[in-house]
Structures are given as C-alpha cells and as structure tokens.
Design an enzyme around this catalytic site. Structure first.
Site, PDB file in Angstrom:
ATOM      1  N   ASP A 238     -19.554  -7.455  -6.716  1.00 54.11           N
ATOM      2  CA  ASP A 238     -18.849  -6.247  -6.327  1.00 54.11           C
ATOM      3  C   ASP A 238     -17.364  -6.443  -6.610  1.00 54.11           C
ATOM      4  O   ASP A 238     -16.825  -7.533  -6.389  1.00 54.11           O
ATOM      5  CB  ASP A 238     -19.077  -5.990  -4.833  1.00 54.11           C
ATOM      6  CG  ASP A 238     -18.355  -4.752  -4.350  1.00 54.11           C
ATOM      7  OD1 ASP A 238     -18.554  -3.687  -4.947  1.00 54.11           O
ATOM      8  OD2 ASP A 238     -17.581  -4.870  -3.381  1.00 54.11           O
TER       9      ASP A 238
ATOM     10  N   ASP B   7       5.141   3.399   6.097  1.00 59.88           N
ATOM     11  CA  ASP B   7       3.793   3.352   5.534  1.00 59.88           C
ATOM     12  C   ASP B   7       3.157   2.004   5.865  1.00 59.88           C
ATOM     13  O   ASP B   7       3.488   0.984   5.267  1.00 59.88           O
ATOM     14  CB  ASP B   7       3.865   3.560   4.019  1.00 59.88           C
ATOM     15  CG  ASP B   7       2.490   3.736   3.395  1.00 59.88           C
ATOM     16  OD1 ASP B   7       1.490   3.487   4.096  1.00 59.88           O
ATOM     17  OD2 ASP B   7       2.427   4.117   2.214  1.00 59.88           O
TER      18      ASP B   7
ATOM     19  N   ALA C  57      -3.972  13.919   4.257  1.00 58.22           N
ATOM     20  CA  ALA C  57      -4.879  14.295   3.183  1.00 58.22           C
ATOM     21  C   ALA C  57      -4.541  15.663   2.624  1.00 58.22           C
ATOM     22  O   ALA C  57      -4.833  15.955   1.463  1.00 58.22           O
ATOM     23  CB  ALA C  57      -6.318  14.279   3.708  1.00 58.22           C
TER      24      ALA C  57
ATOM     25  N   PHE D  66       1.683  10.102   5.755  1.00 56.33           N
ATOM     26  CA  PHE D  66       0.757  10.589   4.732  1.00 56.33           C
ATOM     27  C   PHE D  66      -0.320  11.449   5.389  1.00 56.33           C
ATOM     28  O   PHE D  66      -0.779  11.163   6.493  1.00 56.33           O
ATOM     29  CB  PHE D  66       0.090   9.412   4.018  1.00 56.33           C
ATOM     30  CG  PHE D  66      -0.995   9.820   3.062  1.00 56.33           C
ATOM     31  CD1 PHE D  66      -0.678  10.207   1.766  1.00 56.33           C
ATOM     32  CD2 PHE D  66      -2.325   9.843   3.464  1.00 56.33           C
ATOM     33  CE1 PHE D  66      -1.669  10.594   0.881  1.00 56.33           C
ATOM     34  CE2 PHE D  66      -3.323  10.226   2.583  1.00 56.33           C
ATOM     35  CZ  PHE D  66      -2.990  10.606   1.287  1.00 56.33           C
TER      36      PHE D  66
END
Length: 704
Positions: free
Chosen positions: A326, A363, A392, A390
């Site tokens: 992965d 952030d 969406a 932030f």
C-alpha cells in the site's frame, strides 16, 4: 523530548539482536527444561528422539543385567544424545522466554482515567477542542478495562491498554515495545490511531477507546508467541518429520533383521550393539534440531521487530514471489509534505515564503506544519490577526490582518476568491499559476495556491506550494535487493494514475495498481495466487484488511489500524514495509537451514556406517576389514566413538540452528549445489575425523 523518569520503561527491549554464540550460561539455564522434555509424551512430537530414548532405556536395562564397560558407555552417551536433542529445543525456547520476561514488565498495573458511563457518552468528535475539558472520569486499574471503555491519557502517563485514539493528537514513546527511541505521532482518524498498552504519552492529551479485553492485549499475544506456546508446526516441518519417522522405521526393521542375519552367519551381535547401530544410523542430528530451527526462525523475526502469528507465515515468506505494498503510510510517510515554493514572475521567493508561513500558522494539519517547517520555523502571531480555518465549503484557509488578507488553498478556490476582489481573469500571473499547477500535478504532487490582498486593492496571486507524498528513506535500495531475490514489487494506491506513476518511479517499484479499491486489491492477490505465485502484502489501513487476510504473508504495520493488524499474520513493530526483506531472508534461512542440516545428517549416517558395520562383522567376514578405512582400534572402541560423536555433533550444531544458514540471493540449483558441497561433503568428512580422534582417546579406556 524525554520521558519522565517515573514512566520511562526500564526493561531491556526484547527486540535487541542477541548473539548466536552458545554460552555455558545459556546451556545451564536450558538444562532443567531439557530434562523435563525427556517425558515420552513430550518426545512423541519428535519420533526420532523417542526411538533414541527407548534405546537408552533398553541399554540401561541390559547394562544392569549384564554390566560391562561397553554397555555403560553406550548407555551414558545414548542418554546424553536424548538430552542434547531436548536441550536444543529448550535453548531456543529459553531465548523467547527471556524476551517475554522483559515484555511482562510492560504489564504492571497502570492507573487509568476511564470516562464515566458507557462509551457512547463520549461526544462524537475528532478533535479535543470540541470535547469538554472536564470530562467526568473515574480512576480504575488497567486490568479492569474492557473493550469499548474510553480513557483519557495525558503527557507523562502510560497508556493503560490497546486502543484507538478517538480524539486528540500526541507524541508517544513506543520504545518499550518496538525498541525505537524516536517518538511517534498518534492521532484520531486515519491510519495512525492505534496505540499499544504500556507505551507512554510524551506530550499533549489524547482520548483512547480500548479495543482489547484483559489478557488479550497485543503484549499478551506477543508474550504467548515468543514463548512458543502457540507455535504450530508448519507443513514443511510436518513433512520432514514424516520423512524422518519413515527412515527411522526402515532402520528399526534393518537393525532387527541384522540380529538374525548375524546369528545365521556366526557373527552374533548383542542387542546392545544393534541398539547403538540403530541410533547412529537414524537421522538423529536433524531430528534433534528440527524443533529448535522452527522456534529460532520465529525468534529471529521478533529480534527484528516483526511479530509472526505462526511458523507457517515465516516459512511461506521464504517462497514469496510477489510483494504488494500500500502506498500511503507504507511506501510513503502518509502525509503530504511541502517540498518547494514556486513563485510567479514579479514575486520574490521571500514574499511567497512569508505569505505561506503566515497563512499556515493556524493550520495544525500535517501539511500545514510541513509548510512552516519548509519556510524555516514558526513566528509569533501578528497583532490583530484573525485566523481563517480550512473548511470543505471554501477549500481555503488563511489569515486576516489589518489592511492585509492572505489565502491558501485549492487552485480553483483561490482563483475564484482573487477574481471576486476585482482582479482581471486574464492577469499574467494566472498563466504562471496554471503552469506551476500543471507541473506539480504531473509530478504526482498536490498544488496549493497562495494569494494576497492589500487594503481594498484587487488580490494578486503569489505562487504555488508543492505538496508531495514523501517516499521513505532508503526504500528504493531495499526494493532493488528484493528484486535481486526474484521478488516483484507492486504498489497499490487509490491515487490517480499520474500521481501513482510518479511515486512508483521515485520509489523504484516494478508495477502499479492505481485507483484501487479493496476489491481490486483482493482480486489482484487471487489472480497472482492462481498463477502459482506466493504473495506477500504490506498494509496499514482498514481497507487493506481483506487483502492482508488473503495474502500468503500479510504484514501489517504497527502504526496501522486494529483491523489491519488482526487480518495479517505478521505485525511489523517498526512500520517499515521494506522489513519484508528481513522476513523473506529469515523465511529462506528457515528452509535452507533445514535442508542443510538434513543433508549433513544423512551424510553423517554414511560415515558412521563405515565406522560400525565393519567392526560388527569383521570377525566373521575378514574381507570387510577393507571398509575399516579409519583403522579404528577395536570393534568396541569403534561403536563407542560413533555413539559419542553422534551425541556431540548435536551440541556443536545448536548455534547454527539458532542463527540459521546465511542467505545470499541465488537460484535453487545454486543453493542445492552449495548444500551438497558444504554440508554434504562436510557431513561425510567431519565424522571420519571426529570418530577417529575419539577412537584414539576411547581405546585407552580399560575394559574396551
């Protein structure tokens, strides 16, 4: 950051690489266990050594009824042969028990602050900021915690049980489990939420949901496995045991027939001598060391910080053809990191760096922290600043200052904000931004656009921050080593084909499966297996669990989710996907060591045949003296020398069984050739020399 003295684990890490040299102290410590294994019920698992013990009992009875120097010497060394055989297994188990003892120090009673009420009482949130600061808790002992309980752990406290972080982020010292001194970050959500009981929180505060019942923690499972109590015999080991048992039956029949043949030919042989012959001809060397080889294989994995759930998995690793990895958290570190700043014409690098730094001060995401690190460290928050988190909806974050506004985010979102301030859509900086965005995207990275508005003037675009998945150090070199072993590497990722190809080139994998779903991973593994290939899978996420369960060797990262660790048949405590290189080497060592010692054991039998058979029949058939190539002193001395050598060679080979035969990438035919040349020829030569030297000493014993 150092661990507080009161909570620093003091146990010697069980993963320290031990010496393969067999010491007197190790032998002494293992001797009681070896004597306990003389119980015939214990020896049923190793039929070869059971036959030796039956022979030792028989010669004991014969020596009591008809005492002789030969009888007592043969009896003594037959008993020592059995003890040396059980000693090999006891030494191997003792190394695991020593590791388990240090692990038990992690299981000291730990106070736990359990959130009052049921697990559902915890508000559904991923951040501590949204949780009450005064969660109602009760202090309880760690042994009373059950799956579903929620506990609060702060800096300096030991995590009371295995679980998943459901709120908060903290630096955790896992050195007591993994042996690694560097702390790791554990946070809610994603694939880095799992924590292990007994590890220590170094900073901040986390809320943990317990996932294990008392006595079923990860450390409990490690203890059980390294002690060998759950070690299952592998198919290869079972098949070899069947072969050894068959050979033993054949030689029992042969030696029984020799009694009547000798009597008929006038060279009557006592049951004592025939028993000695039987023990020398059956494959006692590999029979005595077989269990030790299997236990030592799992032990070597633990010393490399890999916990194997079964010996079958270790053995399968020796035949792996394909390795699936992965990408996120396995090949890469898992968090996108700021790699470079790309300014547009007319904007200096310093201006872009300042704007990127200021817009990232609030952030707290890994990406935001990496921007601060790239630019050169945090700065004090300017007075009057208002942080814009932030969301969406806006796909932007930023900072509002008196007379100045900064924004950072997705290219289309920032471009729309810039246009909304009155900046023309055809501004020259737009083309430069689009070129930077295209360049970053084609390289497999993620572009973040930075813009600034001063006063009421139209906003302007400053440049692009290049975020990229950071490939783990040294991974390309390790993949090259895997390729030299004949193992094909395949990277599996949910990213688009462009991003996947870029990461694959940097990491040096052989193939890529992009935009992969859990079903795609499972289908790929099944296709490879249907083609006759052995497949290993490395992963760390819940979405990797089906593939880890299907793979022949499923290696779950310790930083991964509980589901991933339970699905795999190995857990890498260092969360290093290239550790599979060590796993494969140890798997091949296990198979090669068995083959080498089996070759040595069979070759030994041939040499011992030349020692005993001529001595038995030379009186009746003088022509057989030509086979007495070692020119041994007497038939009695030859028999005793062969029996003594048969016992001592087991002790001499215990270190090799524990360490394993060194593996070097080579074809199967080359490995077979090396086995025959080194262990086949060595197995022939060593007994000739050893028995002759013993004969020179034993021949001087009165009564022989």
């Amino acid at each position: 950051m150092s661990t507080p003295a009161s909570t620093t684990p003091t146990a010697t890490t069980p993963t320290a690489r031990g010496s393969s040299v067999l010491t007197v102290a190790q032998l002494a410590a293992a001797l009681p266990g070896a004597l306990r294994k003389l119980d015939p019920r214990e020896l049923l698992a190793t039929p070869v050594m059971l036959v030796v013990e039956v022979g030792a009992v028989a010669t004991t009875v014969m020596s009591v009824l008809d005492p002789s120097t030969l009888g007592w010497l043969v009896t003594l060394w037959l008993w020592l042969t059995v003890v040396f055989g059980t000693l090999a297994e006891s030494v191997a188990e003792g190394r695991g028990k020593a590791q388990a003892a240090s692990l038990r120090e992690l299981q000291t009673e730990t106070p736990a602050r359990r959130v009052r009420g049921a697990a559902g009482a915890l508000p559904h949130t991923d951040t501590l900021a949204d949780l009450p600061t005064d969660l109602p808790t009760d202090e309880v002992p760690s042994t009373s915690l059950h799956a579903g309980d929620v506990v609060v752990v702060e800096a300096g406290e030991r995590i009371p049980g295995d679980g998943d972080v459901v709120a908060g982020v903290a630096s955790v010292d896992e050195s007591a489990v993994t042996g690694e001194s560097a702390p790791v970050i554990r946070e809610s959500g994603g694939d880095r939420s799992a924590v292990t009981g007994g590890t220590v929180v170094l900073s901040d505060r986390i809320v943990v949901k317990i996932t294990s019942e008392p006595g079923q923690s990860f450390v409990d499972r490690m203890i059980a496995l390294v002690e060998g109590s759950e070690r299952q015999r592998t198919p290869n080991e079972i098949a070899l045991n069947v072969l050894l048992s068959s050979l033993t039956v054949v030689f029992v029949v042969v030696c029984g027939s020799l009694y009547f043949l000798a009597d008929h030919s006038g060279a009557h042989q006592s049951p004592l001598v025939l028993t000695a012959l039987l023990v020398c001809l059956i494959p006692t060397t590999i029979g005595a060391l077989l269990s030790a080889i299997g236990i030592a294989g799992m032990d070597r994995l633990v010393r490399r910080n890999v916990l194997a759930m079964s010996g079958r998995a270790v053995e399968a690793a020796g035949d792996v053809d394909v390795l699936l990895l992965d990408k996120t958290g396995t090949i890469t570190h898992g968090n996108r990191q700021a790699a470079e700043l790309l300014a547009v014409p007319g904007v200096t690098s310093a201006e872009l760096a300042e704007a990127a730094l200021l817009s990232s001060l609030a952030d707290e995401t890994p990406e935001g922290r990496s921007i601060v690190t790239l630019v050169g460290g945090a700065v004090a928050t300017p007075p009057g600043a208002t942080f814009v988190p932030f969301s969406a909806a806006t796909r932007m974050s930023g900072l509002d200052l008196p007379g100045r506004t900064l924004r950072k985010g997705a290219g289309s979102a920032v471009a729309q904000w810039v246009h909304s301030t009155g900046s023309p859509a055809a501004h020259p900086s737009v083309a430069a931004i689009e070129a930077h965005v295209q360049h970053v995207s084609e390289s497999g990275g993620t572009p973040l656009v930075v813009a600034e508005q001063v006063g009421s003037a139209p906003a302007r675009l400053l440049g692009v921050i290049h975020l990229k998945d950071v490939v783990k150090d040294g991974i390309r070199e390790r993949f090259e080593e895997l390729r030299a072993m004949g193992i094909r590497t395949v990277m599996i990722t949910g990213d688009n084909a462009v991003t996947a190809a870029a990461i694959a080139r940097e990491a040096g994998v052989d193939d890529v499966l992009a935009e992969a779903t859990p079903e795609d991973k499972l289908a790929l593994i099944r296709r490879e297996q249907q083609g006759g290939r052995m497949v290993a899978m490395c992963g760390d996420g819940t979405n990797d669990a089906p593939a880890l369960a299907q793979a022949d060797v499923g290696v779950a990262m310790n930083t991964g989710t509980t589901a991933a660790k339970e699905a795999g048949n190995m857990v890498d405590l260092d969360s290093d996907p290239t550790k599979l290189l060590d796993v494969v080497e140890i798997g091949k060592q296990l198979l090669i060591t068995r083959g080498a010692l089996t070759t040595f054991s069979v070759a030994n039998d041939v040499a011992k045949y030349f020692a005993i058979l001529p001595a038995m029949f030379v009186v009746a058939f003088p022509d057989l003296d030509v086979l007495n190539v070692m020119r041994l002193s007497s038939p009695e001395s030859a028999i005793v020398s062969a029996v003594v050598f048969n016992a001592l060679v087991i002790v001499a080979l215990i270190p090799l069984a524990l360490r394993g035969v060194a593996y070097r990438p080579a074809s199967a035919s080359a490995l077979l050739q090396r086995n025959l040349l080194v262990y086949g020829v060595g197995g022939l030569v060593a007994p000739f020399l050893g028995i002759k030297l013993l004969d020179l000493v034993i021949s001087h014993i009165p009564g022989l």
